[in-house]
Motif scaffolding. Structure first.
Motif, mmCIF file in Angstrom:
data_model
loop_
_atom_site.group_PDB
_atom_site.id
_atom_site.type_symbol
_atom_site.label_atom_id
_atom_site.label_comp_id
_atom_site.label_asym_id
_atom_site.label_seq_id
_atom_site.Cartn_x
_atom_site.Cartn_y
_atom_site.Cartn_z
ATOM 1 N N LEU A 1 -3.000 143.655 90.887
ATOM 2 C CA LEU A 1 -2.913 144.336 89.805
ATOM 3 C C LEU A 1 -3.483 143.068 88.785
ATOM 4 O O LEU A 1 -4.180 143.466 87.771
ATOM 5 N N TRP A 2 -2.720 141.989 88.771
ATOM 6 C CA TRP A 2 -2.775 140.985 87.907
ATOM 7 C C TRP A 2 -4.406 140.513 87.643
ATOM 8 O O TRP A 2 -5.134 140.446 86.858
ATOM 9 N N GLU A 3 -4.927 140.366 89.066
ATOM 10 C CA GLU A 3 -6.511 139.981 89.078
ATOM 11 C C GLU A 3 -7.535 140.787 88.641
ATOM 12 O O GLU A 3 -8.265 140.698 87.964
ATOM 13 N N VAL A 4 -7.212 142.126 88.909
ATOM 14 C CA VAL A 4 -7.978 143.291 88.609
ATOM 15 C C VAL A 4 -7.930 143.419 86.963
ATOM 16 O O VAL A 4 -9.259 143.665 86.336
ATOM 17 N N LEU A 5 -6.881 143.382 86.410
ATOM 18 C CA LEU A 5 -6.819 143.515 84.894
ATOM 19 C C LEU A 5 -7.297 142.326 84.199
ATOM 20 O O LEU A 5 -8.037 142.551 83.255
ATOM 21 N N PHE A 6 -6.952 140.975 84.956
ATOM 22 C CA PHE A 6 -7.915 139.947 84.256
ATOM 23 C C PHE A 6 -9.354 140.300 84.121
ATOM 24 O O PHE A 6 -9.937 139.776 83.323
ATOM 25 N N SER A 7 -9.958 140.753 85.240
ATOM 26 C CA SER A 7 -11.350 140.521 85.369
ATOM 27 C C SER A 7 -11.858 141.670 84.325
ATOM 28 O O SER A 7 -12.943 141.702 83.862
ATOM 29 N N MET A 8 -10.831 142.758 84.002
ATOM 30 C CA MET A 8 -11.305 143.741 83.165
ATOM 31 C C MET A 8 -11.335 143.458 81.551
ATOM 32 O O MET A 8 -12.344 143.756 81.019
ATOM 33 N N VAL A 9 -10.579 142.453 81.247
ATOM 34 C CA VAL A 9 -10.509 142.023 79.903
ATOM 35 C C VAL A 9 -11.127 140.799 79.487
ATOM 36 O O VAL A 9 -11.429 140.560 78.360
ATOM 37 N N THR A 10 -11.742 140.530 80.646
ATOM 38 C CA THR A 10 -12.781 139.085 80.547
ATOM 39 C C THR A 10 -14.031 139.688 81.063
ATOM 40 O O THR A 10 -15.009 139.991 80.197
ATOM 41 N N THR A 11 -14.425 139.548 82.189
ATOM 42 C CA THR A 11 -15.727 140.424 82.666
ATOM 43 C C THR A 11 -16.276 141.624 82.382
ATOM 44 O O THR A 11 -17.445 141.780 81.859
ATOM 45 N N LEU A 12 -15.559 142.480 82.389
ATOM 46 C CA LEU A 12 -15.932 143.720 82.164
ATOM 47 C C LEU A 12 -16.060 143.905 80.678
ATOM 48 O O LEU A 12 -17.249 144.575 80.149
ATOM 49 N N TYR A 13 -15.222 143.533 80.045
ATOM 50 C CA TYR A 13 -15.227 143.599 78.637
ATOM 51 C C TYR A 13 -16.479 142.846 77.721
ATOM 52 O O TYR A 13 -17.039 143.300 76.825
ATOM 53 N N ASP A 14 -17.113 141.500 78.388
ATOM 54 C CA ASP A 14 -18.216 140.965 78.185
ATOM 55 C C ASP A 14 -19.234 141.879 78.289
ATOM 56 O O ASP A 14 -20.373 141.734 77.712
ATOM 57 N N CYS A 15 -19.314 142.231 79.560
ATOM 58 C CA CYS A 15 -20.532 143.281 79.921
ATOM 59 C C CYS A 15 -20.934 144.497 79.083
ATOM 60 O O CYS A 15 -21.890 144.950 78.793
ATOM 61 N N LEU A 16 -19.664 145.029 78.711
ATOM 62 C CA LEU A 16 -19.689 146.187 77.867
ATOM 63 C C LEU A 16 -20.256 145.872 76.507
ATOM 64 O O LEU A 16 -21.048 146.768 76.011
ATOM 65 N N GLY A 17 -19.921 144.468 75.942
ATOM 66 C CA GLY A 17 -20.410 144.224 74.763
ATOM 67 C C GLY A 17 -21.995 143.777 74.838
ATOM 68 O O GLY A 17 -22.641 143.902 73.902
ATOM 69 N N LYS A 18 -22.445 143.344 76.143
ATOM 70 C CA LYS A 18 -23.727 142.788 76.214
ATOM 71 C C LYS A 18 -24.765 143.833 76.418
ATOM 72 O O LYS A 18 -25.966 143.778 76.012
ATOM 73 N N TYR A 19 -24.277 145.075 77.206
ATOM 74 C CA TYR A 19 -25.217 145.736 77.749
ATOM 75 C C TYR A 19 -24.823 147.069 77.117
ATOM 76 O O TYR A 19 -23.871 147.776 77.548
#
Length: 522
Positions: A405-423
């Motif tokens: 759960l830690w790993e997936v939430l970390f990926s959401m606040v970093t990688t996913l959040y950045d992707c949503l902002g760029k595209y």
């Protein structure tokens, strides 16, 4: 015609019926040292009266200055103010329009109209594949003195053969004509071309509207903050009228911040300085003559008086020069304010980081349970992620291992959040996340599940009284729900309409929500 000739040489006009609803005045100046250097300005005030509403006074200012090679500089400023002290309603804001005189001059074939060496156009310019490199050079050109608004197309979410623009380019140019250039492209290959050519922080991706100010400085890491943008989804949510008014206000209405416009008061100042300098020359000549012929005490006193008058004029001229310096200081201050805005925008994430750091220092125990871990992320990344009431309740039944759960939430606040902002395209953002993360982001449910209204209600949620849809989800690679590595995290890509800030809102964390497939299995 007689009145007009009288007026254009520097005079006044009133309404013929003496109703005091029209007044105009003009001033005319010829440079004493160069009779080809001519300045002229006028100010026209008209009253708009409608029964039951406060009278609205319109002011039109026109400024004219000759330049070299038969050119002239024209400035047009139109403003309005509702009468003070009126007990009643004010008229609604006027529709967006361009002054008729500007259109007439622009359409007259005898004239070539430019704004900062760029053609004055009332039509948006379409861009095609292959023009990317030339257009990039235009954006980065240090000599460019006018803003550029770029509007990019994108595929429709449902009909993949359909191409959409976030806003009508022609309506945009009609809103900002003379104050910005508007470009757009209906070709997705041009969008890809520009995404490849532009520096990372200056890209304008599919469905985006980007506002490029002059003097781009890629060496300054804070400069990109000046060149604001609006994503496709935000444009759809706000609506075309709101978007047009935003750009109208920023580009064409905040004219009091533009101190380089030649207006009535500027022409008045030139005339005043001419008079001062002429008087200075006369007094200086008279003082020199008085000094030569002064032979009596009275003549001496006259000479002293003339000298005092001369010094007074010198002081006034010096004061006028100081006004010019003050104006330049104001211009510099406006530029510094723009830099300050950029610094403040860049500081905001640091401020959030400081607040998060302070909160982290207050945590007395490392998060160990499925409930502790989301609380940690909501504390540290409060500007990026949150849970709904339903989301917090779902943690009671969450059987996912804390480390997973830690790993997936970390990926959401970093990688996913950045992707949503760029595209701006949500499906594309999910695909980019899938390329970078060890998990899979699913944009939404299947059409079969969507058709079932009973199931669809399970994906309806609320965040601060705003309805959201939590169909998008991050899923694990294992399909067994009994496995501690299994998870489904359902979320919404939430944008606050007041602040424009983006946040990932989790509505369910842990188990699988109902779909047409799982219902059939049950």
């Amino acid at each position: 015609m007689r009145y007009w000739t009288h007026f254009k040489n520097g005079n006044k006009l009133y309404d013929a019926k003496r109703k005091k609803t029209f007044y105009a005045e003009s001033i005319y100046r010829v440079n004493p040292e160069n009779d080809k250097d001519i300045s002229w300005a006028c100010r026209i005030r008209e009253c708009q009266n409608e029964s039951g509403f406060a009278p609205r006074w319109w002011t039109t200012e026109i400024g004219f200055q000759t330049m070299s090679n038969g050119a002239a500089r024209l400035t047009f400023v139109v403003s309005y103010a509702d009468a003070m002290g009126f007990i009643g309603e004010c008229l609604s804001a006027p529709d967006i329009s361009v002054p008729g005189i500007v259109r007439n001059i622009q359409s007259d074939e005898r004239f070539m109209c430019e704004v900062n060496d760029e053609p004055l156009l009332f039509e948006a310019m379409e861009l095609y594949t292959g023009q990317g490199l030339t257009f990039k050079e235009q954006i980065y050109d240090k000599e460019r003195g006018i803003p550029i608004i770029l509007i990019m197309s994108k595929k429709d979410y449902i009909d993949k053969e359909k191409i959409n623009l976030p806003i009508d380019p022609q309506k945009m140019i009609e809103s900002v004509a003379g104050n910005a250039l508007v470009y757009y492209s209906n070709e997705l290959s041009f969008v890809d071309e520009m995404r490849y050519l532009m520096d990372e922080d200056y890209k304008c991706t599919a469905g985006m509207i980007r506002y490029y100010l002059p003097n781009i400085d890629i060496s300054n890491p804070l400069d990109a903050n000046r060149h604001r943008f609006i994503h496709y989804d935000e444009a759809m949510e706000k609506g075309e009228e709101t978007i047009l008014r935003i750009f109208r206000r920023v580009v064409a209405q905040d004219i009091n911040d533009y101190d380089n416009l030649f207006r009535y008061r500027n022409c008045e100042e030139l005339i005043r300085r001419d008079a001062l300098e002429s008087r200075f020359v006369q007094l200086k000549k008279k003082q020199e003559e008085s000094s030569q012929i002064a032979s009596t005490e009275n003549d001496g006193l006259k000479s002293q008086l003339e000298e005092m008058k001369l010094k007074k004029l010198e002081f006034e001229i010096e004061n006028s020069d100081l006004k010019d310096e003050l104006q330049q200081a104001k211009n510099d201050n406006y530029g510094l304010q723009s830099q300050l805005d950029s610094i403040q925008a860049a500081y905001e994430p640091l401020k959030k980081g400081k607040e998060a750091y302070d909160l982290v220092r207050q945590i007395d125990e490392y998060p160990k349970t499925p409930k502790d871990i989301p609380e940690f992320f909501v504390t540290v990344f409060s500007d990026r992620i949150d849970l709904t009431e339903k989301g917090w309740k779902s943690l009671k039944d969450c059987g996912t291992a804390p480390a997973v759960l830690w790993e997936v939430l970390f990926s959401m606040v970093t990688t996913l959040y950045d992707c949503l902002g760029k595209y701006s395209n949500f499906v594309e953002a999910c695909a980019k996340y899938n390329e970078q993360a060890p998990f899979e982001c699913v944009p939404g449910n299947t059409s079969t599940t969507k058709k079932d209204k009973t199931i669809s209600r399970e994906y309806e949620d609320y965040y601060f009284e705003n309805e959201i849809n939590i169909e998008p989800h991050i899923k694990s690679n294992t399909g067994k729900e009994s496995d501690s590595r299994f998870f489904r995290i359902y979320f919404a890509n939430y944008i606050d309409l007041k602040t424009g800030k983006r946040k990932i809102i989790i509505g369910s964390c842990g188990g699988h929500l109902t779909t047409a497939g799982t219902m059939h299995k049950k």
